[in-house]
Write a protein that holds these residues in place. Structure first.
Motif, PDB file in Angstrom:
ATOM      1  N   LEU A  85     125.387 -10.513  24.251  1.00 31.81           N
ATOM      2  CA  LEU A  85     126.786 -10.090  24.054  1.00 31.81           C
ATOM      3  C   LEU A  85     127.748 -11.109  24.667  1.00 31.81           C
ATOM      4  CD1 LEU A  85     126.500  -6.239  24.574  1.00 31.81           C
ATOM      5  CD2 LEU A  85     127.619  -7.362  22.644  1.00 31.81           C
ATOM      6  N   GLN A  86     127.413 -11.565  25.880  1.00 32.45           N
ATOM      7  CA  GLN A  86     128.271 -12.556  26.527  1.00 32.45           C
ATOM      8  C   GLN A  86     128.356 -13.827  25.682  1.00 32.45           C
ATOM      9  OE1 GLN A  86     126.411 -12.949  30.341  1.00 32.45           O
ATOM     10  NE2 GLN A  86     127.220 -11.028  31.137  1.00 32.45           N
ATOM     11  N   SER A  87     127.221 -14.182  25.043  1.00 37.64           N
ATOM     12  CA  SER A  87     127.200 -15.447  24.294  1.00 37.64           C
ATOM     13  C   SER A  87     128.091 -15.391  23.058  1.00 37.64           C
ATOM     14  CB  SER A  87     125.767 -15.807  23.897  1.00 37.64           C
ATOM     15  OG  SER A  87     125.372 -15.041  22.781  1.00 37.64           O
ATOM     16  N   ILE A  88     128.462 -14.166  22.591  1.00 40.25           N
ATOM     17  CA  ILE A  88     129.395 -14.077  21.459  1.00 40.25           C
ATOM     18  C   ILE A  88     130.764 -13.618  21.945  1.00 40.25           C
ATOM     19  CG2 ILE A  88     127.644 -13.807  19.665  1.00 40.25           C
ATOM     20  CD1 ILE A  88     128.140 -10.776  19.755  1.00 40.25           C
ATOM     21  N   GLY A  89     131.004 -13.788  23.247  1.00 43.81           N
ATOM     22  CA  GLY A  89     132.364 -13.603  23.746  1.00 43.81           C
ATOM     23  C   GLY A  89     132.723 -12.197  24.167  1.00 43.81           C
ATOM     24  N   ALA A  90     131.721 -11.304  24.284  1.00 47.61           N
ATOM     25  CA  ALA A  90     132.016  -9.941  24.737  1.00 47.61           C
ATOM     26  C   ALA A  90     131.788  -9.836  26.245  1.00 47.61           C
ATOM     27  CB  ALA A  90     131.125  -8.937  24.002  1.00 47.61           C
ATOM     28  N   LYS A  91     132.550  -9.002  26.908  1.00 47.61           N
ATOM     29  CA  LYS A  91     132.283  -8.698  28.313  1.00 47.61           C
ATOM     30  C   LYS A  91     131.186  -7.643  28.366  1.00 47.61           C
ATOM     31  CE  LYS A  91     135.458  -7.704  31.433  1.00 47.61           C
ATOM     32  NZ  LYS A  91     136.702  -7.004  31.896  1.00 47.61           N
ATOM     33  N   ALA A  92     130.130  -7.898  29.127  1.00 47.82           N
ATOM     34  CA  ALA A  92     129.017  -6.942  29.166  1.00 47.82           C
ATOM     35  C   ALA A  92     128.249  -7.101  30.462  1.00 47.82           C
ATOM     36  CB  ALA A  92     128.074  -7.184  27.985  1.00 47.82           C
ATOM     37  N   ARG A  93     127.698  -6.010  30.970  1.00 41.70           N
ATOM     38  CA  ARG A  93     126.739  -6.118  32.062  1.00 41.70           C
ATOM     39  C   ARG A  93     125.746  -4.965  31.998  1.00 41.70           C
ATOM     40  NH1 ARG A  93     127.559  -4.212  38.236  1.00 41.70           N
ATOM     41  NH2 ARG A  93     125.374  -3.788  37.864  1.00 41.70           N
ATOM     42  N   SER A  94     124.571  -5.204  32.579  1.00 41.71           N
ATOM     43  CA  SER A  94     123.529  -4.189  32.606  1.00 41.71           C
ATOM     44  C   SER A  94     123.663  -3.333  33.866  1.00 41.71           C
ATOM     45  CB  SER A  94     122.149  -4.855  32.586  1.00 41.71           C
ATOM     46  OG  SER A  94     121.973  -5.643  33.747  1.00 41.71           O
ATOM     47  N   TRP A  95     123.310  -2.066  33.733  1.00 40.94           N
ATOM     48  CA  TRP A  95     123.278  -1.131  34.859  1.00 40.94           C
ATOM     49  C   TRP A  95     121.896  -0.502  34.877  1.00 40.94           C
ATOM     50  CZ3 TRP A  95     127.644  -0.331  37.944  1.00 40.94           C
ATOM     51  CH2 TRP A  95     128.848  -0.866  37.472  1.00 40.94           C
ATOM     52  N   LEU A  96     121.063  -0.880  35.840  1.00 43.45           N
ATOM     53  CA  LEU A  96     119.711  -0.329  35.874  1.00 43.45           C
ATOM     54  C   LEU A  96     119.742   1.123  36.362  1.00 43.45           C
ATOM     55  CD1 LEU A  96     117.792  -3.444  37.198  1.00 43.45           C
ATOM     56  CD2 LEU A  96     118.230  -2.725  34.858  1.00 43.45           C
ATOM     57  N   GLY A  97     118.646   1.831  36.063  1.00 51.19           N
ATOM     58  CA  GLY A  97     118.583   3.256  36.388  1.00 51.19           C
ATOM     59  C   GLY A  97     118.891   3.540  37.855  1.00 51.19           C
ATOM     60  N   TRP A  98     118.411   2.682  38.760  1.00 51.35           N
ATOM     61  CA  TRP A  98     118.628   2.921  40.194  1.00 51.35           C
ATOM     62  C   TRP A  98     120.019   2.491  40.626  1.00 51.35           C
ATOM     63  CZ3 TRP A  98     119.729  -1.588  42.773  1.00 51.35           C
ATOM     64  CH2 TRP A  98     119.276  -2.777  42.200  1.00 51.35           C
ATOM     65  N   GLN A  99     120.721   1.743  39.753  1.00 52.46           N
ATOM     66  CA  GLN A  99     122.033   1.238  40.151  1.00 52.46           C
ATOM     67  C   GLN A  99     123.140   2.271  39.935  1.00 52.46           C
ATOM     68  OE1 GLN A  99     121.991  -2.436  37.970  1.00 52.46           O
ATOM     69  NE2 GLN A  99     121.731  -3.659  39.814  1.00 52.46           N
ATOM     70  N   LEU A 100     123.057   3.036  38.829  1.00 51.35           N
ATOM     71  CA  LEU A 100     124.165   3.976  38.568  1.00 51.35           C
ATOM     72  C   LEU A 100     124.284   5.033  39.664  1.00 51.35           C
ATOM     73  CD1 LEU A 100     123.854   4.311  34.718  1.00 51.35           C
ATOM     74  CD2 LEU A 100     125.725   3.303  36.014  1.00 51.35           C
TER      75      LEU A 100
ATOM     76  N   SER B  58     120.827 -17.186  25.002  1.00 54.81           N
ATOM     77  CA  SER B  58     122.024 -18.007  25.196  1.00 54.81           C
ATOM     78  C   SER B  58     121.675 -19.191  26.076  1.00 54.81           C
ATOM     79  CB  SER B  58     123.131 -17.194  25.857  1.00 54.81           C
ATOM     80  OG  SER B  58     124.200 -18.046  26.214  1.00 54.81           O
ATOM     81  N   SER B  59     122.100 -20.378  25.646  1.00 55.59           N
ATOM     82  CA  SER B  59     121.820 -21.544  26.474  1.00 55.59           C
ATOM     83  C   SER B  59     122.605 -21.458  27.781  1.00 55.59           C
ATOM     84  CB  SER B  59     122.174 -22.826  25.713  1.00 55.59           C
ATOM     85  OG  SER B  59     123.493 -22.731  25.221  1.00 55.59           O
ATOM     86  N   LEU B  60     123.738 -20.766  27.757  1.00 58.15           N
ATOM     87  CA  LEU B  60     124.523 -20.571  28.985  1.00 58.15           C
ATOM     88  C   LEU B  60     124.398 -19.126  29.433  1.00 58.15           C
ATOM     89  CD1 LEU B  60     127.744 -22.529  28.062  1.00 58.15           C
ATOM     90  CD2 LEU B  60     126.123 -23.126  29.856  1.00 58.15           C
ATOM     91  N   TYR B  61     123.203 -18.749  29.914  1.00 53.79           N
ATOM     92  CA  TYR B  61     123.003 -17.335  30.250  1.00 53.79           C
ATOM     93  C   TYR B  61     123.626 -17.003  31.608  1.00 53.79           C
ATOM     94  CZ  TYR B  61     118.999 -19.661  32.387  1.00 53.79           C
ATOM     95  OH  TYR B  61     118.195 -20.522  33.071  1.00 53.79           O
ATOM     96  N   ASP B  62     124.029 -15.758  31.743  1.00 50.64           N
ATOM     97  CA  ASP B  62     124.570 -15.220  32.986  1.00 50.64           C
ATOM     98  C   ASP B  62     123.433 -15.121  34.018  1.00 50.64           C
ATOM     99  OD1 ASP B  62     125.555 -13.630  35.001  1.00 50.64           O
ATOM    100  OD2 ASP B  62     126.173 -11.970  33.703  1.00 50.64           O
ATOM    101  N   PRO B  63     123.544 -15.816  35.157  1.00 47.76           N
ATOM    102  CA  PRO B  63     122.447 -15.790  36.136  1.00 47.76           C
ATOM    103  C   PRO B  63     122.132 -14.378  36.626  1.00 47.76           C
ATOM    104  CG  PRO B  63     124.072 -17.465  36.718  1.00 47.76           C
ATOM    105  CD  PRO B  63     124.653 -16.685  35.590  1.00 47.76           C
ATOM    106  N   ALA B  64     123.123 -13.492  36.695  1.00 54.32           N
ATOM    107  CA  ALA B  64     122.865 -12.128  37.169  1.00 54.32           C
ATOM    108  C   ALA B  64     121.991 -11.366  36.173  1.00 54.32           C
ATOM    109  CB  ALA B  64     124.180 -11.387  37.389  1.00 54.32           C
ATOM    110  N   GLU B  65     122.201 -11.586  34.874  1.00 58.25           N
ATOM    111  CA  GLU B  65     121.373 -10.913  33.874  1.00 58.25           C
ATOM    112  C   GLU B  65     120.006 -11.586  33.754  1.00 58.25           C
ATOM    113  OE1 GLU B  65     122.224  -8.110  32.873  1.00 58.25           O
ATOM    114  OE2 GLU B  65     124.390  -8.057  33.126  1.00 58.25           O
ATOM    115  N   TYR B  66     119.992 -12.913  33.897  1.00 59.91           N
ATOM    116  CA  TYR B  66     118.717 -13.650  33.985  1.00 59.91           C
ATOM    117  C   TYR B  66     117.847 -13.019  35.067  1.00 59.91           C
ATOM    118  CZ  TYR B  66     115.824 -17.608  35.713  1.00 59.91           C
ATOM    119  OH  TYR B  66     114.801 -18.405  36.190  1.00 59.91           O
TER     120      TYR B  66
END
Lengths: 419, 419
Positions: A85-100, B58-66
């Motif tokens: 998603l980030q690579s196509i210009g969207a703001k995105a982040r993952s939230w793992l089960g233990w994080q929420l 993505s060649s420019l991946y987000d290190p936090a998601e990596y």
């Protein structure tokens, strides 16, 4: 502008190319101004690979460690979708089960979601960031990873939708909606525009494998509108605001659009039942209880039950169905209890199928069952047992007649698509 | 009874059969009454697979998601080792990086461990439960998964050993210890019983790829005794209390057993350096600075430097080495700076190797360097540059002479094993 939870299954996440396609579908919703959370499954095949590792390591594996191993599959796809998603210009982040966290209760490897802490999630979504959540997992009350059991990602998606008070939970699968019956049997099966939670539960539990049953039950309890649709619609995908799939909603919501309603929503079938007949059971108090108590104690689910009129005075035949997988155990238990029950012969039969007609419309219309019986009789299909509920009529027939019966009923209730 | 941290690399964890073998090695220590924590790598190849997914996405991946994606590899092996240990009757559980937590600082994908909260870990170990910790990862101060960079599991193991005040950190690899030199070059190379952290740092950084350099630095700082040993020793594995590998300890500890000490611990070589010579550099203040400041600014690590006596008055030749991977960038920078530096010609040479003689014993013994120079001269090996430190003498030679030089020096310092 709406708040939408989107869920993608393992087939949709199988490999980077498909994850890119999912990213496009998600971004389209975000670009339309919606607040979006995404729940993902592991790549197709990955959960099996991880489960097999556990089984190889020990046939009696620790469910808590199994959860540690198996939950990694969705963790991987969550991170990868965020990157895509980030690579196509969207703001995105993952939230793992233990994080929420996604708090769960009950046993490891078959946990249930109790509560999802949604404050951080909602503020991230409100800021325009797409939230990505691995399905199938959460944080157990022992502070460890817990998984929900196979297929749990649908349930995760509905739980997230309830927690963030989403307007809709879109479940993307490899079919484009819920059909009036199996299109492999009836070429004229139609995609349903909408149906109720209760109808979906009946259709799912009797054979239409689109949504995990648990997730539909949760959606009904939390009143989460679900849309089932395909992630493989090609480049001519519909605009973000259309509802191209099947909408599953509450009874009330359907009532409001009653004009569009069919009497019957769908025809389901199930070939995984087995029939057991006990002959010459004494027709006296306690005899029937002696049959079913040992089965219940062994957690064997008995479905249809018929008690035939006794041929000889004081005796009766009892017939019922159980899941085919439980048949050997059931026969074993009944064999052991022969003296107590006092039956003459024990006759198993796996050559049966259950055909069900489902529709909330039948509540207010008489004649649904009789239409079914006469349509089947006209084509020579013999009915071995009948059960009914408020929104369903099921019959047990010889398995070889399954497809014929489904086609006959699909036509009889006017479900065939027009050419 | 001791408290031991055991670390197993990716080759040792590659598949269930090998994980079972690791479980046996771990259980043997626990059965001997020791308190045991285990740090594991991902299965060999798995981290590469996950890194490639990120790169594809993505060649420019987000290190936090990596980090979310890549950390899953060690999570899987942690759970599987716990299951394998339980299946042979040992008490064991996994502790993920965010569970302890292993707190990290600095950037995602190249985090450093700041602190490990060890109370729960220590009480679990004291209760006889084997603690299994995924290497390479922790919890960043943004509350998310962080990884330490490739090879970080050695560092995790040493950090865990420091946190639980372990008596020893056993690093299991595919070699059975640290050798006096590369056994592929010198058949008579001997396994060292012990060496100091400083010696290990010099041997590791110049070619003996047994332990990650960072982990040795941390062990030196925290004074964690390390044993390097093999996880592939077959069924004739030594009893739990022997020390069959190479022990890496502090200077003080070696001093106490001085009698056993060799003057020289090992001979290392490195073919990954490149030599650059600038001719006719003006012999005036600031000229040398003009060469090295742009290289330092570009984070290019300059190793050996020699300034030849000027052939013509007021001019000098300057020679130095850089890592071969940085050679193109270095040449480019020096080319741009030609006017400022004022040199005549820029001569690169990749046909060089650095040979190093390492040993804490040379502090108190004269003649180590002269032995080296005369041994090489006797066999016609020309020395192009020399650097020395307190415990190391390194020379730059033509690459083709590498193996000859290593063999000559191994014999000259009396390191050859007796038959």
């Amino acid at each position: 502008m709406a708040r939408i939870v989107m869920k993608f299954g393992g087939t949709s996440m199988a490999g980077i190319e498909r994850i890119r396609r999912v990213a496009q579908l998600v971004k389209r919703q975000a670009d339309a101004g919606h607040e979006v959370a995404v729940v993902v499954s592991a790549m197709a095949g990955e959960t099996d690979r991880l489960v097999n590792f556990c089984r190889e390591a020990s046939s009696l594996y620790d469910p808590a460690e199994y959860d540690v191993v198996v939950a990694s599959g969705e963790q991987v796809t969550s991170g990868l979708l965020a990157i895509a998603l980030q690579s196509i210009g969207a703001k995105a982040r993952s939230w793992l089960g233990w994080q929420l966290p996604v708090r769960t209760i009950e046993a490891h490897s078959k946990a249930r979601i109790e509560e999802i802490e949604s404050d951080a999630l909602i503020s991230a979504m409100q800021s325009g960031e797409i939230a990505i959540i691995p399905g199938f997992q959460g944080l157990s009350d022992d502070g460890r990873v817990a998984t929900l059991g196979r297929g749990g990602s649908d349930t995760s998606a509905v739980a997230v939708a309830a927690a963030v008070k989403a307007d809709r939970c879109d479940i993307y699968t490899d079919v484009d909606g819920v059909y009036t019956t199996d299109p492999r049997i009836v070429a004229k099966a139609r995609k349903l525009k909408q149906l109720t939670f209760e109808e979906m539960l009946e259709l799912a539990s009797v054979g239409a494998k689109v949504l995990q049953t648990r997730s539909v039950g949760l959606a009904m309890k939390e009143n989460v509108r679900i849309q089932v649709l395909s992630s493989f619609t090609g480049d001519d995908a519909p605009p973000a605001d259309s509802l191209p799939g099947t909408l599953i909603v509450s009874d009330d919501e359907v009532e409001e659009s009653e004009m569009e309603r069919q009497l019957i929503s769908g025809i389901a079938y199930d070939k995984n039942e087995a029939k057991i007949t006990l002959t010459r059971v004494p027709d006296k108090p306690g005899a029937v209880a002696a049959i079913f108590i040992p089965l219940a104690d062994a957690a064997i689910n008995v479905d249809m039950i018929i008690q035939n009129v006794g041929r000889d005075k004081g005796e009766t035949d009892v017939t019922f169905t159980v899941p085919q997988a439980d048949l050997p155990r059931a026969l074993d238990l009944l064999d052991q209890a022969q003296d107590e029950i006092g039956y003459n012969r024990l006759i198993p039969d796996t050559n049966v199928a259950k055909i069900s007609v489902v529709g909330v419309g039948m509540r207010s219309h008489a004649g649904v069952a009789s239409t079914m019986f006469s349509a089947l009789a006209d084509r020579g299909v013999n009915i071995q047992a009948i059960t009914t509920s408020e929104i369903k009529v099921s019959v047990l027939i010889e398995e070889d007649y399954t497809e014929l019966a489904v086609r006959v009923l699909h036509t009889a209730y006017g479900l065939d698509a027009e050419d």
